[in-house]
Design an enzyme around this catalytic site. Structure first.
Site, mmCIF file in Angstrom:
data_model
loop_
_atom_site.group_PDB
_atom_site.id
_atom_site.type_symbol
_atom_site.label_atom_id
_atom_site.label_comp_id
_atom_site.label_asym_id
_atom_site.label_seq_id
_atom_site.Cartn_x
_atom_site.Cartn_y
_atom_site.Cartn_z
ATOM 1 N N GLY A 30 2.521 -5.715 -0.319
ATOM 2 C CA GLY A 30 3.898 -5.258 -0.502
ATOM 3 C C GLY A 30 4.096 -3.827 -0.056
ATOM 4 N N ALA A 31 5.211 -3.215 -0.518
ATOM 5 C CA ALA A 31 5.654 -1.907 -0.030
ATOM 6 C C ALA A 31 5.671 -1.971 1.500
ATOM 7 C CB ALA A 31 4.758 -0.774 -0.545
ATOM 8 N N LEU A 32 6.395 -2.952 1.980
ATOM 9 C CA LEU A 32 6.320 -3.318 3.402
ATOM 10 C C LEU A 32 6.929 -2.252 4.315
ATOM 11 C CD1 LEU A 32 7.273 -7.107 3.153
ATOM 12 C CD2 LEU A 32 5.005 -6.056 3.057
ATOM 13 N N HIS A 36 3.550 -3.984 8.674
ATOM 14 C CA HIS A 36 3.534 -5.345 8.130
ATOM 15 C C HIS A 36 4.493 -6.249 8.917
ATOM 16 C CE1 HIS A 36 2.613 -2.967 4.320
ATOM 17 N NE2 HIS A 36 1.577 -3.785 4.396
ATOM 18 N N GLN A 60 -9.706 -5.360 -5.813
ATOM 19 C CA GLN A 60 -10.135 -4.549 -4.675
ATOM 20 C C GLN A 60 -9.936 -3.050 -4.909
ATOM 21 O OE1 GLN A 60 -7.292 -6.577 -1.949
ATOM 22 N NE2 GLN A 60 -6.973 -4.560 -1.073
ATOM 23 N N LYS A 150 -5.370 -1.808 11.809
ATOM 24 C CA LYS A 150 -5.348 -0.606 10.960
ATOM 25 C C LYS A 150 -6.524 -0.629 9.975
ATOM 26 C CE LYS A 150 -3.572 2.618 8.111
ATOM 27 N NZ LYS A 150 -3.853 2.180 6.799
ATOM 28 N N ASP A 151 -6.790 -1.834 9.433
ATOM 29 C CA ASP A 151 -7.920 -1.990 8.500
ATOM 30 C C ASP A 151 -9.022 -2.737 9.245
ATOM 31 O OD1 ASP A 151 -6.635 -1.123 5.781
ATOM 32 O OD2 ASP A 151 -5.155 -2.359 6.787
ATOM 33 N N GLN A 154 -12.002 -4.351 7.394
ATOM 34 C CA GLN A 154 -11.520 -5.533 6.658
ATOM 35 C C GLN A 154 -11.358 -6.723 7.601
ATOM 36 O OE1 GLN A 154 -8.202 -5.378 3.667
ATOM 37 N NE2 GLN A 154 -6.972 -6.109 5.360
ATOM 38 N N SER A 187 1.437 1.992 3.442
ATOM 39 C CA SER A 187 2.229 2.031 2.204
ATOM 40 C C SER A 187 1.979 3.325 1.451
ATOM 41 C CB SER A 187 1.869 0.844 1.313
ATOM 42 O OG SER A 187 1.964 -0.350 2.036
HETATM 43 P P1 AMP Z 1 -1.761 -4.120 2.993
HETATM 44 O O1 AMP Z 1 -0.417 -4.433 2.418
HETATM 45 O O2 AMP Z 1 -2.034 -2.664 3.122
HETATM 46 O O3 AMP Z 1 -2.859 -4.895 2.329
HETATM 47 O O4 AMP Z 1 -1.723 -4.651 4.495
HETATM 48 C C1 AMP Z 1 -1.435 -5.981 4.794
HETATM 49 C C2 AMP Z 1 -1.739 -6.231 6.245
HETATM 50 O O5 AMP Z 1 -0.944 -5.371 7.063
HETATM 51 C C3 AMP Z 1 -3.208 -5.940 6.604
HETATM 52 O O6 AMP Z 1 -3.665 -6.931 7.511
HETATM 53 C C4 AMP Z 1 -3.103 -4.578 7.260
HETATM 54 O O7 AMP Z 1 -4.152 -4.330 8.180
HETATM 55 C C5 AMP Z 1 -1.778 -4.692 7.973
HETATM 56 N N1 AMP Z 1 -1.235 -3.352 8.260
HETATM 57 C C6 AMP Z 1 -1.069 -2.331 7.393
HETATM 58 N N2 AMP Z 1 -0.616 -1.245 8.033
HETATM 59 C C7 AMP Z 1 -0.492 -1.586 9.340
HETATM 60 C C8 AMP Z 1 -0.077 -0.881 10.520
HETATM 61 N N3 AMP Z 1 0.316 0.386 10.491
HETATM 62 N N4 AMP Z 1 -0.087 -1.562 11.692
HETATM 63 C C9 AMP Z 1 -0.472 -2.851 11.751
HETATM 64 N N5 AMP Z 1 -0.884 -3.564 10.679
HETATM 65 C C10 AMP Z 1 -0.892 -2.938 9.489
#
Ligand code: AMP
Length: 281
Positions: A30-32, A36, A60, A150-151, A154, A187
């Site tokens: 979330g906090a899209l 995302h 996590q 980005k991750d 992961q 986020s």
């Molecule tokens: P999160 O909500 O942080 O767990 O991220 C959910 C998904 O969005 C994960 O696969 C992240 O790698 C991806 N994500 C987060 N930030 C970015 C970004 N700036 N660019 C591309 N993908 C992202």
């Protein structure tokens, strides 16, 4: 957009859909932001039904304060998902995903990648990640699942889990979406004060510059240059800066060890932890 919070309801809905539709899945906390939403966009290109999940996964987070403070903006997220033509949102409670408070990790040996870089600074983080991604993949059973570069660590770990556990899903990697000054969208960026926000742009700027120096600096010299450049910025602390080979995610010592080197960094800026990475080829 259909919104579900119960596993049995989303499973029932998807069971009928799965016969005729290609299901694309994007797990999030979330906090899209635009990062995302770029994953949703990519899924829309390939799949006929797109499912997004929002779940702030407690297992996590090794730091419980970090978990409690994690931004929650569900109403805004729902609006953004509707505008992105997401078809289904799955937003379960902690009790739904870990019934009876049982927060046991998935019994899966991640291997040496678990405890380096992010894993070294966030104990058990990846155990929690594989646990929740495994559970979500079992519920949604998508044809494709989308993850951000980005991750990067992961992404590598999930690829490996899917391969070794033979989960029938294609993992798609999507490029990092950045702010105008290069800062990788996250986020957590909302925690930065205006002054910290200005400094945060220097992380990506330094990584991009590092790429241009690759031709004439050794890995050791390049690492020193990046760390010294960033450590000079007040209230910024480099947790790690490492150059890995992309296929195995192993730190390298010489450029000739791989054609696909990736620079990965984590910094603390004031109280906010930020990560980023760039391909060096
Ligand atoms: P999160 O909500 O942080 O767990 O991220 C959910 C998904 O969005 C994960 O696969 C992240 O790698 C991806 N994500 C987060 N930030 C970015 C970004 N700036 N660019 C591309 N993908 C992202």
């Amino acid at each position: 957009m259909k919104i579900y919070s119960k596993i049995k309801d989303v499973e029932k809905h998807l069971e009928t859909l799965r016969k005729d539709e290609k299901i694309g899945f994007i797990p999030t906390m979330g906090a899209l932001h635009e990062g995302h939403l770029s994953l949703i966009k990519e899924a829309k290109r390939e799949a006929t039904k797109v499912v997004c999940s929002i779940f702030v996964n407690p297992t996590q987070f090794s730091n419980k304060k970090d978990l409690l403070n994690y931004p929650k903006t569900l109403e805004k997220d729902v609006k953004a998902l509707k505008s992105s033509a997401c078809d289904i949102l799955f937003a379960p409670s902690v009790e739904e995903m870990y019934p009876g408070g049982n927060q046991e990790y998935l019994d899966f040996d991640i291997g040496p990648i678990e405890n380096i870089l992010e894993g070294e600074f966030r104990k058990d983080h990846f155990k929690g990640v594989v646990t929740i991604v495994y559970k979500l993949l079992q519920i949604i059973k998508p044809h494709q699942a989308y993850f951000g570069e980005k991750d990067f660590q992961q992404l590598m770990i999930i690829r490996e889990m899917v391969r070794r556990l033979k989960i029938p899903v294609k993992i798609r990697a999507c490029p990092t979406i950045r702010e105008q000054d290069g800062l990788a969208m996250s986020s957590r960026n909302i925690y930065l004060s205006p002054e910290e926000r200005k400094k945060a742009g220097l992380i990506a700027k330094t990584l991009f510059e590092a790429k241009t120096k690759k031709t004439y600096l050794s890995i050791k010299e390049l690492k020193n240059w990046v760390i010294n450049t960033l450590q000079d910025i007040s209230s910024l602390k480099v947790e790690y800066f490492e150059i890995v080979n992309e296929d195995e995610f192993k730190p390298i010592k010489n450029w000739n060890e791989t054609a696909a080197a990736r620079a990965c960094i984590a910094v603390k800026l004031g109280g906010t932890r930020l990560i980023d990475n760039v391909a060096l080829y």
